[in-house]
Design a protein around this motif. Structure first.
Motif, PDB file in Angstrom:
ATOM      1  N   ARG A   9      85.700  37.734  16.370  1.00  0.00           N
ATOM      2  CA  ARG A   9      84.762  38.177  17.414  1.00  0.00           C
ATOM      3  C   ARG A   9      83.317  37.834  17.011  1.00  0.00           C
ATOM      4  NH1 ARG A   9      84.099  38.897  22.621  1.00  0.00           N
ATOM      5  NH2 ARG A   9      82.715  40.608  23.087  1.00  0.00           N
ATOM      6  N   PHE A  10      82.996  37.996  15.721  1.00  0.00           N
ATOM      7  CA  PHE A  10      81.670  37.642  15.235  1.00  0.00           C
ATOM      8  C   PHE A  10      81.380  36.162  15.500  1.00  0.00           C
ATOM      9  CE2 PHE A  10      79.066  35.699  11.900  1.00  0.00           C
ATOM     10  CZ  PHE A  10      77.878  36.411  12.066  1.00  0.00           C
ATOM     11  N   CYS A  11      82.324  35.308  15.200  1.00  0.00           N
ATOM     12  CA  CYS A  11      82.136  33.865  15.415  1.00  0.00           C
ATOM     13  C   CYS A  11      81.894  33.567  16.893  1.00  0.00           C
ATOM     14  CB  CYS A  11      83.352  33.085  14.913  1.00  0.00           C
ATOM     15  SG  CYS A  11      83.610  33.200  13.131  1.00  0.00           S
ATOM     16  N   GLU A  12      82.688  34.211  17.757  1.00  0.00           N
ATOM     17  CA  GLU A  12      82.537  34.004  19.204  1.00  0.00           C
ATOM     18  C   GLU A  12      81.174  34.501  19.686  1.00  0.00           C
ATOM     19  OE1 GLU A  12      85.883  36.161  20.696  1.00  0.00           O
ATOM     20  OE2 GLU A  12      87.305  34.585  20.151  1.00  0.00           O
ATOM     21  N   GLU A  13      80.747  35.628  19.170  1.00  0.00           N
ATOM     22  CA  GLU A  13      79.459  36.195  19.577  1.00  0.00           C
ATOM     23  C   GLU A  13      78.285  35.435  18.975  1.00  0.00           C
ATOM     24  OE1 GLU A  13      78.844  38.404  21.832  1.00  0.00           O
ATOM     25  OE2 GLU A  13      80.918  38.916  22.204  1.00  0.00           O
ATOM     26  N   TYR A  14      78.475  34.897  17.794  1.00  0.00           N
ATOM     27  CA  TYR A  14      77.400  34.181  17.125  1.00  0.00           C
ATOM     28  C   TYR A  14      76.959  32.956  17.926  1.00  0.00           C
ATOM     29  CZ  TYR A  14      74.725  31.718  13.565  1.00  0.00           C
ATOM     30  OH  TYR A  14      73.726  31.071  12.892  1.00  0.00           O
ATOM     31  N   ILE A  15      77.910  32.223  18.497  1.00  0.00           N
ATOM     32  CA  ILE A  15      77.532  31.013  19.228  1.00  0.00           C
ATOM     33  C   ILE A  15      76.941  31.320  20.609  1.00  0.00           C
ATOM     34  CG2 ILE A  15      79.136  29.546  17.977  1.00  0.00           C
ATOM     35  CD1 ILE A  15      80.893  29.537  20.473  1.00  0.00           C
ATOM     36  N   VAL A  16      76.914  32.580  20.985  1.00  0.00           N
ATOM     37  CA  VAL A  16      76.285  32.953  22.259  1.00  0.00           C
ATOM     38  C   VAL A  16      74.771  32.822  22.147  1.00  0.00           C
ATOM     39  CG1 VAL A  16      75.827  34.889  23.816  1.00  0.00           C
ATOM     40  CG2 VAL A  16      78.148  34.460  23.008  1.00  0.00           C
ATOM     41  N   ASP A  17      74.174  33.377  21.088  1.00  0.00           N
ATOM     42  CA  ASP A  17      72.712  33.344  20.973  1.00  0.00           C
ATOM     43  C   ASP A  17      72.220  33.002  19.560  1.00  0.00           C
ATOM     44  OD1 ASP A  17      73.332  35.679  19.634  1.00  0.00           O
ATOM     45  OD2 ASP A  17      72.185  36.983  20.960  1.00  0.00           O
ATOM     46  N   TYR A  18      73.138  32.735  18.657  1.00  0.00           N
ATOM     47  CA  TYR A  18      72.813  32.379  17.274  1.00  0.00           C
ATOM     48  C   TYR A  18      71.950  33.420  16.583  1.00  0.00           C
ATOM     49  CZ  TYR A  18      75.049  28.033  18.374  1.00  0.00           C
ATOM     50  OH  TYR A  18      75.976  27.113  18.748  1.00  0.00           O
ATOM     51  N   ASN A  19      72.137  34.661  16.971  1.00  0.00           N
ATOM     52  CA  ASN A  19      71.459  35.772  16.299  1.00  0.00           C
ATOM     53  C   ASN A  19      72.541  36.528  15.536  1.00  0.00           C
ATOM     54  OD1 ASN A  19      70.509  38.498  15.793  1.00  0.00           O
ATOM     55  ND2 ASN A  19      68.745  37.932  17.041  1.00  0.00           N
ATOM     56  N   PRO A  20      72.594  36.382  14.207  1.00  0.00           N
ATOM     57  CA  PRO A  20      73.694  36.961  13.443  1.00  0.00           C
ATOM     58  C   PRO A  20      73.769  38.487  13.509  1.00  0.00           C
ATOM     59  CG  PRO A  20      72.038  36.027  11.977  1.00  0.00           C
ATOM     60  CD  PRO A  20      71.653  35.653  13.364  1.00  0.00           C
ATOM     61  N   VAL A  21      72.631  39.163  13.543  1.00  0.00           N
ATOM     62  CA  VAL A  21      72.649  40.633  13.576  1.00  0.00           C
ATOM     63  C   VAL A  21      73.210  41.127  14.906  1.00  0.00           C
ATOM     64  CG1 VAL A  21      71.230  42.716  13.435  1.00  0.00           C
ATOM     65  CG2 VAL A  21      70.742  40.781  11.927  1.00  0.00           C
ATOM     66  N   ARG A  22      72.719  40.562  16.014  1.00  0.00           N
ATOM     67  CA  ARG A  22      73.240  40.966  17.329  1.00  0.00           C
ATOM     68  C   ARG A  22      74.710  40.613  17.468  1.00  0.00           C
ATOM     69  NH1 ARG A  22      68.858  38.998  21.668  1.00  0.00           N
ATOM     70  NH2 ARG A  22      68.231  37.575  20.036  1.00  0.00           N
ATOM     71  N   ALA A  23      75.100  39.456  16.911  1.00  0.00           N
ATOM     72  CA  ALA A  23      76.507  39.040  16.974  1.00  0.00           C
ATOM     73  C   ALA A  23      77.386  40.032  16.217  1.00  0.00           C
ATOM     74  CB  ALA A  23      76.672  37.640  16.401  1.00  0.00           C
ATOM     75  N   ALA A  24      76.930  40.486  15.058  1.00  0.00           N
ATOM     76  CA  ALA A  24      77.697  41.455  14.270  1.00  0.00           C
ATOM     77  C   ALA A  24      77.850  42.778  15.027  1.00  0.00           C
ATOM     78  CB  ALA A  24      77.027  41.686  12.917  1.00  0.00           C
ATOM     79  N   ILE A  25      76.780  43.228  15.666  1.00  0.00           N
ATOM     80  CA  ILE A  25      76.844  44.482  16.421  1.00  0.00           C
ATOM     81  C   ILE A  25      77.810  44.342  17.595  1.00  0.00           C
ATOM     82  CG2 ILE A  25      75.514  46.049  17.907  1.00  0.00           C
ATOM     83  CD1 ILE A  25      73.089  45.444  16.014  1.00  0.00           C
ATOM     84  N   ARG A  26      77.704  43.224  18.340  1.00  0.00           N
ATOM     85  CA  ARG A  26      78.602  43.007  19.481  1.00  0.00           C
ATOM     86  C   ARG A  26      80.051  42.843  19.031  1.00  0.00           C
ATOM     87  NH1 ARG A  26      74.311  39.332  21.257  1.00  0.00           N
ATOM     88  NH2 ARG A  26      75.655  37.635  20.529  1.00  0.00           N
ATOM     89  N   ALA A  27      80.252  42.375  17.792  1.00  0.00           N
ATOM     90  CA  ALA A  27      81.608  42.198  17.270  1.00  0.00           C
ATOM     91  C   ALA A  27      82.228  43.517  16.820  1.00  0.00           C
ATOM     92  CB  ALA A  27      81.595  41.212  16.112  1.00  0.00           C
ATOM     93  N   GLY A  28      81.402  44.560  16.737  1.00  0.00           N
ATOM     94  CA  GLY A  28      81.945  45.863  16.375  1.00  0.00           C
ATOM     95  C   GLY A  28      81.526  46.397  15.025  1.00  0.00           C
ATOM     96  N   TYR A  29      80.685  45.657  14.325  1.00  0.00           N
ATOM     97  CA  TYR A  29      80.175  46.160  13.052  1.00  0.00           C
ATOM     98  C   TYR A  29      79.093  47.200  13.338  1.00  0.00           C
ATOM     99  CZ  TYR A  29      82.605  42.244  10.856  1.00  0.00           C
ATOM    100  OH  TYR A  29      83.564  41.371  10.425  1.00  0.00           O
ATOM    101  N   SER A  30      78.891  48.126  12.408  1.00  0.00           N
ATOM    102  CA  SER A  30      77.889  49.176  12.628  1.00  0.00           C
ATOM    103  C   SER A  30      76.494  48.561  12.666  1.00  0.00           C
ATOM    104  CB  SER A  30      77.964  50.230  11.524  1.00  0.00           C
ATOM    105  OG  SER A  30      77.471  49.709  10.314  1.00  0.00           O
ATOM    106  N   SER A  31      75.644  49.132  13.501  1.00  0.00           N
ATOM    107  CA  SER A  31      74.290  48.589  13.632  1.00  0.00           C
ATOM    108  C   SER A  31      73.494  48.761  12.343  1.00  0.00           C
ATOM    109  CB  SER A  31      73.564  49.223  14.810  1.00  0.00           C
ATOM    110  OG  SER A  31      73.551  50.618  14.684  1.00  0.00           O
ATOM    111  N   SER A  32      73.785  49.810  11.581  1.00  0.00           N
ATOM    112  CA  SER A  32      73.047  50.021  10.329  1.00  0.00           C
ATOM    113  C   SER A  32      73.407  48.973   9.274  1.00  0.00           C
ATOM    114  CB  SER A  32      73.309  51.423   9.784  1.00  0.00           C
ATOM    115  OG  SER A  32      74.684  51.597   9.524  1.00  0.00           O
ATOM    116  N   GLY A  33      74.618  48.448   9.318  1.00  0.00           N
ATOM    117  CA  GLY A  33      75.032  47.460   8.332  1.00  0.00           C
ATOM    118  C   GLY A  33      75.148  46.049   8.881  1.00  0.00           C
ATOM    119  N   ALA A  34      74.735  45.849  10.133  1.00  0.00           N
ATOM    120  CA  ALA A  34      74.915  44.554  10.796  1.00  0.00           C
ATOM    121  C   ALA A  34      74.229  43.413  10.058  1.00  0.00           C
ATOM    122  CB  ALA A  34      74.420  44.624  12.238  1.00  0.00           C
ATOM    123  N   LYS A  35      73.029  43.661   9.548  1.00  0.00           N
ATOM    124  CA  LYS A  35      72.294  42.600   8.854  1.00  0.00           C
ATOM    125  C   LYS A  35      73.059  42.157   7.605  1.00  0.00           C
ATOM    126  CE  LYS A  35      67.668  41.480   7.216  1.00  0.00           C
ATOM    127  NZ  LYS A  35      66.298  41.962   7.042  1.00  0.00           N
TER     128      LYS A  35
END
Length: 149
Positions: A9-35
């Motif tokens: 899911r992270f890979c799919e979200e990453y190519i949407v806007d190439y923002n790794p932190v937002r991609a991690a959050i949209r993939a389901g990782y916690s916002s506090s640890g997304a970076k």
């Protein structure tokens, strides 16, 4: 090679806007640890390889549309521009900024973002915008030359 779960899911979200932190959050990782998660994921060879596969697949299928990315970025800019920001002034006695009770927002940026979104979405073409501007500033100057004296 598809990955499993959040990594895919992270890979799919990453190519949407190439923002790794937002991609991690949209993939389901916690916002506090997304970076931290996104940094670790992008160091993994299998993740980078999967991102490249997805990019190639999207290009091949014609799904890789930069227009959607631009619209999304413009909308985020618009949302930031219309957020009410408190007006503060410097208080000499307190030696700090204090709220005046008034609010402001950046209407010029908001309007420009909406104009660009409308143009990209086909709601307003460049030519229509130019025609409207020309109508507003149009003057007719007639010079009459006469041979009769």
């Amino acid at each position: 090679m598809a990955l499993e779960g959040k990594m895919e899911r992270f890979c799919e979200e990453y190519i949407v806007d190439y923002n790794p932190v937002r991609a991690a959050i949209r993939a389901g990782y916690s916002s506090s640890g997304a970076k931290s998660y996104s940094y670790q994921l992008l160091k993994k060879e299998k993740v980078v390889s999967r991102i490249c596969e997805l990019q190639a697949e999207y290009v091949r299928k014609g799904l890789f549309d930069n227009r959607n990315r631009v619209i999304r970025e413009l909308w985020e800019m618009y949302e930031r521009a219309v957020q009410a920001k408190p007006v503060e002034i410097w208080d000499k006695e307190l030696k700090e900024y204090v709220a005046t009770g008034e609010y402001q927002f950046d209407d010029k940026i908001a309007m420009k973002c909406l104009e660009f979104i409308a143009k990209i979405g086909g709601m307003l073409s460049e030519k229509e915008g130019e025609k409207e501007r020309k109508k507003e500033n149009f003057e007719i100057i007639v010079k009459v030359d006469s041979d009769e004296d």
